[in-house]
Design a protein around this motif. Structure first.
Motif, PDB file in Angstrom:
ATOM      1  N   PRO A 125      31.715  46.861  47.377  1.00 55.86           N
ATOM      2  CA  PRO A 125      32.970  47.044  46.621  1.00 55.86           C
ATOM      3  C   PRO A 125      32.776  47.533  45.187  1.00 55.86           C
ATOM      4  O   PRO A 125      33.716  48.066  44.594  1.00 55.86           O
ATOM      5  CB  PRO A 125      33.599  45.643  46.637  1.00 55.86           C
TER       6      PRO A 125
ATOM      7  N   LYS B  68      36.627  37.427  45.807  1.00 50.61           N
ATOM      8  CA  LYS B  68      36.202  37.543  47.209  1.00 50.61           C
ATOM      9  C   LYS B  68      35.266  36.405  47.599  1.00 50.61           C
ATOM     10  O   LYS B  68      35.106  36.087  48.784  1.00 50.61           O
ATOM     11  CB  LYS B  68      35.502  38.888  47.441  1.00 50.61           C
ATOM     12  N   TYR B  69      34.614  35.794  46.599  1.00 51.23           N
ATOM     13  CA  TYR B  69      33.633  34.737  46.855  1.00 51.23           C
ATOM     14  C   TYR B  69      34.089  33.377  46.320  1.00 51.23           C
ATOM     15  O   TYR B  69      33.301  32.434  46.275  1.00 51.23           O
ATOM     16  CB  TYR B  69      32.291  35.131  46.237  1.00 51.23           C
TER      17      TYR B  69
ATOM     18  N   ALA C 160      38.638  40.738  40.555  1.00 55.54           N
ATOM     19  CA  ALA C 160      38.991  40.929  41.965  1.00 55.54           C
ATOM     20  C   ALA C 160      37.758  40.785  42.852  1.00 55.54           C
ATOM     21  O   ALA C 160      37.822  40.193  43.941  1.00 55.54           O
ATOM     22  CB  ALA C 160      39.637  42.295  42.158  1.00 55.54           C
ATOM     23  N   TYR C 161      36.635  41.306  42.387  1.00 56.11           N
ATOM     24  CA  TYR C 161      35.374  41.183  43.128  1.00 56.11           C
ATOM     25  C   TYR C 161      34.932  39.723  43.192  1.00 56.11           C
ATOM     26  O   TYR C 161      34.543  39.211  44.256  1.00 56.11           O
ATOM     27  CB  TYR C 161      34.311  42.039  42.451  1.00 56.11           C
ATOM     28  N   SER C 162      35.032  39.022  42.081  1.00 62.27           N
ATOM     29  CA  SER C 162      34.641  37.612  42.024  1.00 62.27           C
ATOM     30  C   SER C 162      35.468  36.773  42.987  1.00 62.27           C
ATOM     31  O   SER C 162      34.948  35.853  43.634  1.00 62.27           O
ATOM     32  CB  SER C 162      34.818  37.089  40.593  1.00 62.27           C
TER      33      SER C 162
ATOM     34  N   ALA D 216      44.417  40.128  44.438  1.00 61.02           N
ATOM     35  CA  ALA D 216      43.083  39.828  44.964  1.00 61.02           C
ATOM     36  C   ALA D 216      42.952  38.352  45.317  1.00 61.02           C
ATOM     37  O   ALA D 216      42.213  37.991  46.248  1.00 61.02           O
ATOM     38  CB  ALA D 216      42.018  40.220  43.941  1.00 61.02           C
TER      39      ALA D 216
END
Length: 265
Positions: free
Chosen positions: A204, A221-222, A217-219, A240
């Protein structure tokens, strides 16, 4: 879940840095959790603006001395600790002279040398994780507050996914109406892969310069849940967060509300 231990990975904590919504939350959350009888460990960067003598910082020799490799370069880790007397809890400070100033300055390093923010975040997150492993302290909840902690969920769920210190912990990310001075270096994904993060987890963000919204938004995901700490969080970040369990919490509210949220996860 029965919450007994909470790890706080915080970007800013008042009064070590000027008061704003982020730094107030950095203090209020661990203080409130401790007052509820829950054990906590709280980490933040040791910024140049933090006066060591007046704040009575001293080095933790047993935790210092490790090296954190970022982009094929060794960066010695120094950890200092102080007691925030007004709030009755200890703060562990992550320091390395490549990313944080050794002399007194009037602004945060993230604003003064934003070109290093990708590595600064990587170093801070890795240093906290390795310190907790060395302490042999196993948190039930990991609370990430501020964008400099945003890579922690990624590292914990991928590189440290099977580590007993983190395997069963729930990760909660705090959301703010915030920004990054400039987008993070497009080589961030490459540097994280050198660190051991698998390529599929980096798709991503591969080759992209990340804005605050992109990074958060990437963070997410986890992450396992979010605490919305401020009005005006961007629509991209809220989108997100999707269906993740969400709590709205601001200063002045009772920390038992946060404990109940943690225990619901």
């Amino acid at each position: 879940m029965d919450v007994k231990k909470v790890l706080f990975i915080s970007q800013e904590i008042a009064p070590y840095v000027p008061e704003n919504r982020l730094s107030l939350m950095g203090r209020i959350l661990p203080q409130g959790i401790k007052e509820q009888g829950i054990e906590e460990r709280t980490f933040m960067p040791k910024y140049g603006m933090i006066a060591e003598r007046s704040n009575q910082l001293h080095e933790m020799i047993r935790l210092s001395g490790m090296n954190v490799i970022i982009d094929d370069t060794d960066h010695p880790l120094i950890i200092k600790v102080a007691t925030l007397v007004q709030a009755h809890f200890q703060v562990y400070f992550i320091y390395n002279e490549d990313y944080f100033a050794s002399n007194r300055i009037d602004d945060l390093e993230m604003n003064l040398s934003p070109q290093d923010n990708d590595e600064r975040s990587m170093f801070f997150v890795r240093a906290v994780i390795e310190s907790i492993r060395k302490m042999r302290w196993v948190p039930d909840i990991i609370q990430c507050t501020g964008w400099i902690s945003a890579l922690a969920p990624v590292y914990i769920r991928t590189l440290y996914g099977d580590d007993p210190s983190f395997r069963d912990a729930k990760i909660v990310t705090a959301l703010f109406n915030d920004s990054i001075p400039t987008a993070l270096d497009a080589r961030l994904s490459e540097k994280m892969h050198q660190d051991g993060i698998p390529k599929n987890a980096l798709k991503p963000i591969a080759g992209k310069e990340l804005t605050y919204d992109d990074l958060m938004a990437y963070s997410l995901k986890y992450s396992d849940a979010v605490i919305e700490c401020q009005e005006g969080v961007s629509e991209k970040v809220l989108e997100a967060a999707g269906s993740l369990p969400r709590l709205q919490f601001t200063e002045g509210e009772d920390a038992s509300k946060v404990v109940a949220f943690y225990e619901s996860l």
